[in-house]
Motif scaffolding. Structure first.
Motif, PDB file in Angstrom:
ATOM      1  N   PHE A 120     -24.283  23.008  77.900  1.00 41.79           N
ATOM      2  CA  PHE A 120     -23.179  22.068  78.055  1.00 41.79           C
ATOM      3  C   PHE A 120     -23.766  20.669  78.128  1.00 41.79           C
ATOM      4  O   PHE A 120     -24.530  20.325  79.040  1.00 41.79           O
ATOM      5  CB  PHE A 120     -22.373  22.378  79.331  1.00 41.79           C
ATOM      6  CG  PHE A 120     -21.185  21.492  79.513  1.00 41.79           C
ATOM      7  CD1 PHE A 120     -20.039  21.706  78.778  1.00 41.79           C
ATOM      8  CD2 PHE A 120     -21.227  20.431  80.416  1.00 41.79           C
ATOM      9  CE1 PHE A 120     -18.934  20.888  78.948  1.00 41.79           C
ATOM     10  CE2 PHE A 120     -20.124  19.607  80.574  1.00 41.79           C
ATOM     11  CZ  PHE A 120     -18.975  19.835  79.849  1.00 41.79           C
ATOM     12  N   GLU A 121     -23.423  19.860  77.117  1.00 35.67           N
ATOM     13  CA  GLU A 121     -23.901  18.479  77.005  1.00 35.67           C
ATOM     14  C   GLU A 121     -25.423  18.425  77.128  1.00 35.67           C
ATOM     15  O   GLU A 121     -25.987  17.715  77.971  1.00 35.67           O
ATOM     16  CB  GLU A 121     -23.227  17.591  78.060  1.00 35.67           C
ATOM     17  CG  GLU A 121     -21.734  17.423  77.828  1.00 35.67           C
ATOM     18  CD  GLU A 121     -21.114  16.439  78.798  1.00 35.67           C
ATOM     19  OE1 GLU A 121     -21.869  15.894  79.636  1.00 35.67           O
ATOM     20  OE2 GLU A 121     -19.902  16.214  78.715  1.00 35.67           O
ATOM     21  N   ASP A 122     -26.051  19.224  76.298  1.00 35.44           N
ATOM     22  CA  ASP A 122     -27.514  19.284  76.183  1.00 35.44           C
ATOM     23  C   ASP A 122     -28.216  19.776  77.443  1.00 35.44           C
ATOM     24  O   ASP A 122     -29.449  19.621  77.585  1.00 35.44           O
ATOM     25  CB  ASP A 122     -28.073  17.911  75.806  1.00 35.44           C
ATOM     26  CG  ASP A 122     -27.605  17.443  74.430  1.00 35.44           C
ATOM     27  OD1 ASP A 122     -27.349  18.338  73.584  1.00 35.44           O
ATOM     28  OD2 ASP A 122     -27.502  16.230  74.217  1.00 35.44           O
ATOM     29  N   VAL A 123     -27.473  20.388  78.317  1.00 33.73           N
ATOM     30  CA  VAL A 123     -28.066  20.979  79.524  1.00 33.73           C
ATOM     31  C   VAL A 123     -28.010  22.499  79.380  1.00 33.73           C
ATOM     32  O   VAL A 123     -26.930  23.072  79.155  1.00 33.73           O
ATOM     33  CB  VAL A 123     -27.331  20.530  80.799  1.00 33.73           C
ATOM     34  CG1 VAL A 123     -27.940  21.202  82.027  1.00 33.73           C
ATOM     35  CG2 VAL A 123     -27.391  19.025  80.930  1.00 33.73           C
ATOM     36  N   ARG A 124     -29.150  23.136  79.502  1.00 36.08           N
ATOM     37  CA  ARG A 124     -29.240  24.603  79.357  1.00 36.08           C
ATOM     38  C   ARG A 124     -29.187  25.286  80.723  1.00 36.08           C
ATOM     39  O   ARG A 124     -29.651  24.730  81.726  1.00 36.08           O
ATOM     40  CB  ARG A 124     -30.542  25.009  78.673  1.00 36.08           C
ATOM     41  CG  ARG A 124     -30.668  24.580  77.242  1.00 36.08           C
ATOM     42  CD  ARG A 124     -31.914  25.199  76.620  1.00 36.08           C
ATOM     43  NE  ARG A 124     -32.081  24.799  75.227  1.00 36.08           N
ATOM     44  CZ  ARG A 124     -33.017  25.305  74.420  1.00 36.08           C
ATOM     45  NH1 ARG A 124     -33.873  26.198  74.889  1.00 36.08           N
ATOM     46  NH2 ARG A 124     -33.099  24.898  73.157  1.00 36.08           N
ATOM     47  N   SER A 125     -28.670  26.498  80.680  1.00 34.95           N
ATOM     48  CA  SER A 125     -28.729  27.347  81.869  1.00 34.95           C
ATOM     49  C   SER A 125     -30.120  27.962  81.972  1.00 34.95           C
ATOM     50  O   SER A 125     -30.981  27.759  81.108  1.00 34.95           O
ATOM     51  CB  SER A 125     -27.665  28.434  81.795  1.00 34.95           C
ATOM     52  OG  SER A 125     -27.952  29.318  80.713  1.00 34.95           O
ATOM     53  N   SER A 126     -30.327  28.712  83.044  1.00 35.86           N
ATOM     54  CA  SER A 126     -31.636  29.360  83.222  1.00 35.86           C
ATOM     55  C   SER A 126     -31.879  30.431  82.168  1.00 35.86           C
ATOM     56  O   SER A 126     -33.025  30.789  81.896  1.00 35.86           O
ATOM     57  CB  SER A 126     -31.736  29.962  84.629  1.00 35.86           C
ATOM     58  OG  SER A 126     -30.695  30.905  84.834  1.00 35.86           O
ATOM     59  N   GLY A 127     -30.825  30.993  81.591  1.00 38.74           N
ATOM     60  CA  GLY A 127     -30.968  31.974  80.501  1.00 38.74           C
ATOM     61  C   GLY A 127     -30.910  33.419  80.973  1.00 38.74           C
ATOM     62  O   GLY A 127     -31.310  33.764  82.093  1.00 38.74           O
ATOM     63  N   TYR A 128     -30.368  34.250  80.115  1.00 35.62           N
ATOM     64  CA  TYR A 128     -30.277  35.701  80.370  1.00 35.62           C
ATOM     65  C   TYR A 128     -31.162  36.415  79.357  1.00 35.62           C
ATOM     66  O   TYR A 128     -30.961  36.277  78.146  1.00 35.62           O
ATOM     67  CB  TYR A 128     -28.816  36.181  80.265  1.00 35.62           C
ATOM     68  CG  TYR A 128     -28.679  37.692  80.377  1.00 35.62           C
ATOM     69  CD1 TYR A 128     -28.767  38.320  81.608  1.00 35.62           C
ATOM     70  CD2 TYR A 128     -28.464  38.461  79.229  1.00 35.62           C
ATOM     71  CE1 TYR A 128     -28.641  39.692  81.705  1.00 35.62           C
ATOM     72  CE2 TYR A 128     -28.333  39.827  79.318  1.00 35.62           C
ATOM     73  CZ  TYR A 128     -28.432  40.449  80.552  1.00 35.62           C
ATOM     74  OH  TYR A 128     -28.320  41.819  80.647  1.00 35.62           O
ATOM     75  N   SER A 129     -32.161  37.146  79.850  1.00 36.24           N
ATOM     76  CA  SER A 129     -33.123  37.823  78.962  1.00 36.24           C
ATOM     77  C   SER A 129     -32.774  39.302  78.818  1.00 36.24           C
ATOM     78  O   SER A 129     -32.377  39.957  79.792  1.00 36.24           O
ATOM     79  CB  SER A 129     -34.545  37.675  79.516  1.00 36.24           C
ATOM     80  OG  SER A 129     -34.919  36.308  79.574  1.00 36.24           O
TER      81      SER A 129
END
Length: 301
Positions: A87-96
């Protein structure tokens, strides 16, 4: 002060609007593609990164289920993915998560030996790699064959407990990480049983002997029936002609023979009494008498 709040708002709002993905399912797979599915709670942009560092941007303007197909993959390979919410060039920590593509089938299965109850098969490992396992299926029977059991390109397996002269249809699956290939189909036939051939010959011989035995018994039965009929016809009573003498039976010792002068008759009666014989009879023929001769003789008297 308001500048500080503005800066905090600029950083906190994007993070607040990020929605983390907690589960990704593989809904379809092939040898070169994987179709992934997850649930989106907000309108976000997603980035999918694979284990080789390649990234794919996924735009999802609507909430709900999101599907994405990853292509240009290698068969029978395990991939590790990380899905980021953006969201607006901000990434979440991610789901692997990890996913496996479908392995290839074997090129060919060769029958190296067969008899009446078993068939020996051999094939080459897929890509000459022993990391792949195999499942051999025929009928309702499935047999797991480990690829690591034999560390060589050629794998040999013998199917036993089969029936003679039967054609079996087999399917050989390549297995990797519990994922099966589409399956390689082939057929093989067992040989005839030597024991079964001996049984057929023995039954045929016994059947022929039984038929011969019945024929002989039937011949003897017919022969004895003919003899019985002839004997019954030969023992029928014959009609006595009036011209033949009539035979009557008298007991030679029924009268008192003590006063008789016939010495031969007395001796015979004694012999009969000595041997305890009873009803000793003699045949005395009586000739038919002419009535004219009897009247003439009476007149002469």
């Amino acid at each position: 002060m308001w500048r500080v709040l503005l800066i905090l708002f600029a950083f906190v709002v994007p993070i607040w609007n990020l929605t983390e993905v907690h589960n990704v399912d593989v809904v379809e797979r092939s040898e070169t593609e994987l179709t992934l599915q997850w649930f989106s709670k907000s309108s976000n942009l997603y980035i999918l990164r694979d284990s080789y560092g390649r990234e794919n941007n996924i735009s999802d303007p609507y909430q709900g289920l999101v599907r994405h197909t990853v292509s240009s993959l290698s068969p029978g390979t395990k991939y590790t993915f990380t899905l980021y919410s953006v969201f607006e060039d901000v990434r979440s920590s991610g789901y692997s998560f990890s996913a496996v593509t479908t392995p290839l089938n074997v090129d060919r299965v060769i029958v190296s030996h067969r008899d009446d109850t078993s068939i020996a098969l051999f094939w080459f490992h897929v890509n000459n790699d022993p990391k792949y396992d195999y499942i051999l299926r025929y009928g309702d029977i499935e047999t797991f064959i480990s690829g690591y059991y034999e560390q060589r390109p050629l794998l040999i397996y013998t199917v036993s407990s089969l029936f003679p002269e039967m054609t079996y249809t087999f399917t050989l699956y390549t297995v990797f990480e519990d994922v099966r290939s589409s399956g390689y189909h082939f057929s093989a036939t067992t040989l005839s049983s030597v024991f079964g051939l001996y049984c057929v010959i023995a039954i045929s011989v016994l059947g022929a002997l039984f038929i011969i035995f019945l024929s002989v018994c039937l011949g003897f039965f017919c022969h004895f029936m003919k003899l019985g009929l002839r004997r019954s016809f030969s023992e029928e009573p014959r009609k006595v002609s009036n011209d033949q003498p009539t035979v009557i039976y008298v007991n030679a010792c029924s009268h008192n023979t003590q006063g008789s002068n016939n010495s031969s008759l007395q001796s015979e009666c004694k012999e009969i009494e000595t041997n305890n014989l009873e009803n000793h009879q003699y045949e005395i023929p009586i000739m038919p008498v002419n009535t004219a001769d009897m009247s003439l003789s009476q007149s002469l008297v």
